[in-house]
Design a protein around this motif. Sequence first.
Motif, PDB file in Angstrom:
ATOM      1  N   ASN A   1      11.596 -51.600   8.648  1.00  0.00           N
ATOM      2  CA  ASN A   1      11.011 -51.025   9.871  1.00  0.00           C
ATOM      3  C   ASN A   1      11.391 -51.880  11.074  1.00  0.00           C
ATOM      4  N   PHE A   2      12.062 -51.281  12.040  1.00  0.00           N
ATOM      5  CA  PHE A   2      12.454 -52.005  13.258  1.00  0.00           C
ATOM      6  C   PHE A   2      11.769 -51.348  14.452  1.00  0.00           C
ATOM      7  N   ARG A   3      10.951 -52.111  15.113  1.00  0.00           N
ATOM      8  CA  ARG A   3      10.166 -51.588  16.233  1.00  0.00           C
ATOM      9  C   ARG A   3      11.078 -50.993  17.309  1.00  0.00           C
ATOM     10  N   ASN A   4      10.737 -49.764  17.758  1.00  0.00           N
ATOM     11  CA  ASN A   4      11.615 -49.119  18.742  1.00  0.00           C
ATOM     12  C   ASN A   4      10.819 -48.351  19.793  1.00  0.00           C
ATOM     13  N   ASP A   5       9.562 -48.768  20.031  1.00  0.00           N
ATOM     14  CA  ASP A   5       8.746 -48.096  21.038  1.00  0.00           C
ATOM     15  C   ASP A   5       9.016 -48.707  22.425  1.00  0.00           C
ATOM     16  N   ASP A   6       8.445 -48.093  23.456  1.00  0.00           N
ATOM     17  CA  ASP A   6       8.631 -48.610  24.826  1.00  0.00           C
ATOM     18  C   ASP A   6       7.568 -49.678  25.101  1.00  0.00           C
ATOM     19  N   PHE A   7       7.595 -50.735  24.320  1.00  0.00           N
ATOM     20  CA  PHE A   7       6.505 -51.735  24.311  1.00  0.00           C
ATOM     21  C   PHE A   7       6.329 -52.441  25.654  1.00  0.00           C
ATOM     22  N   TRP A   8       7.396 -52.562  26.429  1.00  0.00           N
ATOM     23  CA  TRP A   8       7.298 -53.268  27.711  1.00  0.00           C
ATOM     24  C   TRP A   8       6.444 -52.504  28.722  1.00  0.00           C
ATOM     25  N   GLN A   9       6.273 -51.184  28.494  1.00  0.00           N
ATOM     26  CA  GLN A   9       5.501 -50.389  29.467  1.00  0.00           C
ATOM     27  C   GLN A   9       4.001 -50.692  29.395  1.00  0.00           C
ATOM     28  N   LYS A  10       3.600 -51.500  28.379  1.00  0.00           N
ATOM     29  CA  LYS A  10       2.194 -51.928  28.326  1.00  0.00           C
ATOM     30  C   LYS A  10       1.926 -53.071  29.302  1.00  0.00           C
ATOM     31  N   ILE A  11       2.997 -53.681  29.816  1.00  0.00           N
ATOM     32  CA  ILE A  11       2.830 -54.744  30.818  1.00  0.00           C
ATOM     33  C   ILE A  11       2.667 -54.061  32.179  1.00  0.00           C
ATOM     34  N   PRO A  12       1.533 -54.256  32.871  1.00  0.00           N
ATOM     35  CA  PRO A  12       1.277 -53.463  34.084  1.00  0.00           C
ATOM     36  C   PRO A  12       2.444 -53.418  35.074  1.00  0.00           C
TER      37      PRO A  12
ATOM     38  N   TRP B   1       5.543 -53.544  34.556  1.00  0.00           N
ATOM     39  CA  TRP B   1       6.741 -52.877  34.036  1.00  0.00           C
ATOM     40  C   TRP B   1       6.434 -51.485  33.477  1.00  0.00           C
ATOM     41  N   ALA B   2       5.276 -50.954  33.834  1.00  0.00           N
ATOM     42  CA  ALA B   2       4.862 -49.656  33.293  1.00  0.00           C
ATOM     43  C   ALA B   2       5.875 -48.553  33.629  1.00  0.00           C
ATOM     44  N   GLY B   3       6.533 -48.693  34.786  1.00  0.00           N
ATOM     45  CA  GLY B   3       7.476 -47.638  35.178  1.00  0.00           C
ATOM     46  C   GLY B   3       8.930 -47.976  34.867  1.00  0.00           C
ATOM     47  N   VAL B   4       9.161 -49.080  34.177  1.00  0.00           N
ATOM     48  CA  VAL B   4      10.551 -49.485  33.893  1.00  0.00           C
ATOM     49  C   VAL B   4      11.112 -48.615  32.771  1.00  0.00           C
ATOM     50  N   THR B   5      12.267 -48.010  33.045  1.00  0.00           N
ATOM     51  CA  THR B   5      12.840 -47.089  32.053  1.00  0.00           C
ATOM     52  C   THR B   5      13.558 -47.875  30.953  1.00  0.00           C
ATOM     53  N   ARG B   6      13.842 -47.187  29.879  1.00  0.00           N
ATOM     54  CA  ARG B   6      14.577 -47.813  28.758  1.00  0.00           C
ATOM     55  C   ARG B   6      15.955 -48.276  29.240  1.00  0.00           C
TER      56      ARG B   6
ATOM     57  N   LYS C   1       1.034 -62.407  37.779  1.00  0.00           N
ATOM     58  CA  LYS C   1       1.517 -61.318  38.635  1.00  0.00           C
ATOM     59  C   LYS C   1       1.905 -60.091  37.803  1.00  0.00           C
ATOM     60  N   VAL C   2       2.611 -60.309  36.695  1.00  0.00           N
ATOM     61  CA  VAL C   2       3.042 -59.135  35.922  1.00  0.00           C
ATOM     62  C   VAL C   2       1.920 -58.570  35.036  1.00  0.00           C
ATOM     63  N   LEU C   3       0.981 -59.441  34.636  1.00  0.00           N
ATOM     64  CA  LEU C   3      -0.072 -58.962  33.733  1.00  0.00           C
ATOM     65  C   LEU C   3      -1.292 -58.424  34.465  1.00  0.00           C
ATOM     66  N   GLY C   4      -1.522 -58.867  35.707  1.00  0.00           N
ATOM     67  CA  GLY C   4      -2.704 -58.418  36.457  1.00  0.00           C
ATOM     68  C   GLY C   4      -3.978 -58.688  35.682  1.00  0.00           C
ATOM     69  N   ASP C   5      -4.820 -57.654  35.547  1.00  0.00           N
ATOM     70  CA  ASP C   5      -6.120 -57.815  34.872  1.00  0.00           C
ATOM     71  C   ASP C   5      -6.010 -57.898  33.356  1.00  0.00           C
ATOM     72  N   LYS C   6      -4.792 -57.737  32.832  1.00  0.00           N
ATOM     73  CA  LYS C   6      -4.627 -57.764  31.370  1.00  0.00           C
ATOM     74  C   LYS C   6      -4.817 -59.170  30.804  1.00  0.00           C
TER      75      LYS C   6
ATOM     76  N   ILE D   1       8.887 -73.401  31.916  1.00  0.00           N
ATOM     77  CA  ILE D   1       8.774 -71.999  31.491  1.00  0.00           C
ATOM     78  C   ILE D   1      10.070 -71.272  31.805  1.00  0.00           C
ATOM     79  N   ARG D   2      10.566 -70.569  30.842  1.00  0.00           N
ATOM     80  CA  ARG D   2      11.571 -69.539  31.090  1.00  0.00           C
ATOM     81  C   ARG D   2      11.449 -68.567  29.924  1.00  0.00           C
ATOM     82  N   ILE D   3      11.242 -67.322  30.223  1.00  0.00           N
ATOM     83  CA  ILE D   3      11.008 -66.344  29.148  1.00  0.00           C
ATOM     84  C   ILE D   3      11.509 -64.971  29.603  1.00  0.00           C
ATOM     85  N   THR D   4      12.288 -64.333  28.758  1.00  0.00           N
ATOM     86  CA  THR D   4      12.833 -63.025  29.130  1.00  0.00           C
ATOM     87  C   THR D   4      11.734 -61.961  29.063  1.00  0.00           C
ATOM     88  N   PRO D   5      11.844 -60.906  29.873  1.00  0.00           N
ATOM     89  CA  PRO D   5      10.854 -59.820  29.800  1.00  0.00           C
ATOM     90  C   PRO D   5      10.754 -59.251  28.386  1.00  0.00           C
ATOM     91  N   TYR D   6      11.892 -59.238  27.655  1.00  0.00           N
ATOM     92  CA  TYR D   6      11.907 -58.710  26.283  1.00  0.00           C
ATOM     93  C   TYR D   6      10.887 -59.447  25.406  1.00  0.00           C
TER      94      TYR D   6
END
Length: 443
Positions: free
Chosen positions: A16-27, A29-34, A56-61, A81-86
């Motif tokens: 099983n290889f995860r293939n959902d739009d998981f980044w859209q859960k980050i406030p 990046w909610a509108g960032v397309t695949r 800034k990217v997580l807001g209230d999360k 710190i250095r971390i990719t959005p992925y």
Amino acid sequence: MTNIDHSKIPDLEHRNFRNDDFWQKIPAWAGVTRGEFSDHLWQLKNSIRKIDQVKKVLGDKISKEFFEDLQKGQQITPMNIRITPYVFALINWDDPENCPLRKQFLPIGSQFLEDHPMHMADSLSEDVDSPVPMLTHRYPDKVLFLPLTICPVYCSYCTRSRVIGGSTESVEKESYGANQKHWDNVFAYLAQHPKVEDVVISGGDAFMLNPKQIQYIGENLLKIPHIRRIRYATKGIAIFPQKILTDDKWMEALVKVHKLAIGFGKQMVIHTHFSSPLEITKWSQMAMDRLFSEGILVRNQAVLQEGVNNHVDEMVLLTRKLGYMNIQPYYVYMHDMVPGCEHFRTTLGEGEELEKAVRGTTAGFNTPTFVCDLPGGGGKRHVASYEYYDQENGISVWRAPYVKPDKVFTYFDPIHKLAPDAQDRWKDAATRKAMIDEAIKKV
Ligand code: SF4
């Protein structure tokens, strides 16, 4: 740990290889397309490089308390710190404290433990065995070339935290960028040392070399007649697979070096660094499909870490997933005794037990060897190959007959994992020395 129930490990979960739009859960990046998320330039541009960006990217999360703990972590950790959005978006932000990915890249103040009294900033003695800048030459036929000190992500457990990623609030570093003049000195040294056949190009991370640099280094090394094997070391496939998939110029440079190696009858391979099955998604598999289709062999080196992969089901899943996507699981390392990492370390006994449990769960050539890279420069030894192990006080004694025949080496379990009376013994410097001397005498 001795009575592992292998029946609890699902047989086909590794496919099983995860293939959902998981980044859209980050406030943010909610509108960032695949399509945008797939682009390596978007990933670079949106990488998190300051603690305030997390908020800034997580807001209230993210809760106020957890963010303050992250801020405190920044005052203690030896890594920037250095971390990719992925990777950032793969973190379980509903339970960040316990997430194995958060633990690796975003330390919190409350997790740190006092360093072991025998820890060292250069635990593997790489600087001592360095004949010219950027090169470690310990084994007769193999060298470690460190052409730069930057990476696409910074791991809070980095074994080279003394140089990688620039100074932090707690550590001054002499980091360096790409420097062709130093590289030429390395090539000149290697040309004069005909016993050397194998070069590991690490750092830092080979993902940060631009296409011209990938080619320059690869071609110069492969043209030295006695060099038979080169390996680019990069964590990139694990934390930034988009580069393999969309940075065509970088891939073209890598493929050119690979073809040159084949033309010379030599090897060019990649060594990568997945530590948790949670790092593996459909993107990893697609990146591996591209590398595999070019005939490029990839091996994996993981680090054994408390709360990341020190349970048999996680380690078996990691091993099987790697094998399934054509990555050869090569090593699992005991954690090096470097600053700021005591909370990550496990006992040598745990390493031995895990190796026993993992062996036999898949084909032998796809089973990692569990090793301890001996503090003081003894090199990598199988976890069960110590000369003596005082498990009660957490002291193991080793030899490395070929590398340094006259020397004995010691590795120490984390003190917080010992029984209370053994923990007390470590508090007193004289008792501590007597325990270590006693263990060495047994060898
Ligand atoms: S990618 Fe490797 S060199 Fe870079 S910070 Fe992580 S462990 Fe250190």
